[in-house]
Design an enzyme around this catalytic site. Structure first.
Site, PDB file in Angstrom:
ATOM      1  N   ASP A 127     -26.126  -7.349  24.742  1.00  0.00           N
ATOM      2  CA  ASP A 127     -25.445  -7.113  23.470  1.00  0.00           C
ATOM      3  C   ASP A 127     -26.334  -7.755  22.413  1.00  0.00           C
ATOM      4  OD1 ASP A 127     -23.868  -7.803  21.142  1.00  0.00           O
ATOM      5  OD2 ASP A 127     -22.054  -7.387  22.279  1.00  0.00           O
ATOM      6  N   CYS A 130     -25.210 -10.993  20.778  1.00  0.00           N
ATOM      7  CA  CYS A 130     -24.856 -12.114  21.661  1.00  0.00           C
ATOM      8  C   CYS A 130     -25.947 -13.182  21.570  1.00  0.00           C
ATOM      9  CB  CYS A 130     -24.718 -11.579  23.091  1.00  0.00           C
ATOM     10  SG  CYS A 130     -25.175 -12.704  24.411  1.00  0.00           S
ATOM     11  N   CYS A 133     -28.115 -13.551  24.630  1.00  0.00           N
ATOM     12  CA  CYS A 133     -28.976 -12.373  24.776  1.00  0.00           C
ATOM     13  C   CYS A 133     -30.196 -12.498  23.876  1.00  0.00           C
ATOM     14  CB  CYS A 133     -28.200 -11.106  24.414  1.00  0.00           C
ATOM     15  SG  CYS A 133     -26.821 -10.719  25.511  1.00  0.00           S
ATOM     16  N   ARG A 157     -20.238  -5.625  23.752  1.00  0.00           N
ATOM     17  CA  ARG A 157     -19.026  -6.154  24.371  1.00  0.00           C
ATOM     18  C   ARG A 157     -17.732  -5.639  23.737  1.00  0.00           C
ATOM     19  NH1 ARG A 157     -20.522 -12.193  23.540  1.00  0.00           N
ATOM     20  NH2 ARG A 157     -21.338 -11.169  21.664  1.00  0.00           N
TER      21      ARG A 157
END
Length: 241
Positions: A127, A130, A133, A157
């Protein structure tokens, strides 16, 4: 948790009388009548005598049913051995994940491959908004230097209809997806682009795999690596020197 690890948790009982194992067709009918929402693919044998495995369509979760069709269980089956507890259900999931990931088309993923040759591949459900991430993406050069190829799959998400989902469609539709995903993970604006992208299919695949958050990684062998790991630790888990 140890009680979860050594038992199959009873979630429901199908209160229909039946004396003995009557075959897959009859048990399938009983379960379908009692719980039509289960969307059962098929029923097969399990490692436990008197218990059969229920496979759900487009879902890697597992259910188990007694051979008389009267009791339905959810959870993982563990074998108790001299080496400890062995998760037999996770082995089945790993096999299925390996098959699903092996069927993916590389052109549908955003791939960062080592220039000196790939030693291991990780499929990363990501994502772009994120935090971990983004942290993993900062490690791309180091991961590539360790021989690890990163294959990104889209997993916004919040799901369809969210700004992140639309942003990830634009990234996958960009002329240079690698540059677009790097820009997005640096917090930069990505141009709005639309196309027939693989984002919906990748998001659906991620949901079927039942992981809790991003980044979630899988090896080519179908093994799950949950969450962010520093490059050296990821390499160690992959068995790299």
């Amino acid at each position: 948790m140890i009680d979860q690890a050594i038992s199959i948790v009873l979630v429901s009982a199908v209160a229909l009388p039946m004396a003995a194992w009557c075959g897959e067709t009859t048990v399938l009918r009983k379960l379908t009548e009692a719980a039509p929402h289960l969307n059962i693919a098929h029923i097969s044998g399990s490692p436990v005598a008197g218990i059969h495995e229920v496979e759900i369509k487009e879902d890697l979760s597992r259910l188990y049913v007694t051979e008389d069709g009267n009791f339905l269980f959810a959870g993982d089956v563990y074998a108790v051995s001299t080496d400890g507890l062995v998760n037999l259900t996770e082995r089945r999931r790993t096999d299925q994940r390996r098959e699903l990931l092996g069927n993916l088309v590389s052109e549908d993923m955003i791939v960062f491959a080592p220039k000196a040759g790939t030693e291991e591949i990780v499929y990363v459900f990501t994502d772009v908004d994120c935090g971990f991430c983004r942290k993993l993406h900062q490690d791309i050069d180091q991961l590539n230097g360790l021989g690890i190829e990163v294959r990104y799959l889209a997993f916004p998400r919040g799901g369809p209809g969210t700004p992140t989902y639309d942003k990830m469609v634009s990234i996958w539709c960009a002329d240079e997806p690698r540059e677009a995903i790097t820009a997005a993970k640096l917090g930069e604006t990505v141009a709005d682009v639309s196309c027939d992208s693989p984002v919906p299919e990748q998001y659906a695949l991620g949901r079927s795999l039942h992981f809790g958050g991003t980044p979630t990684m899988f090896t080519e062998r179908g093994e799950l690596i949950a969450g962010y790991l520093v490059p050296d630790e990821l390499a160690r888990q992959l068995g790299l020197p």
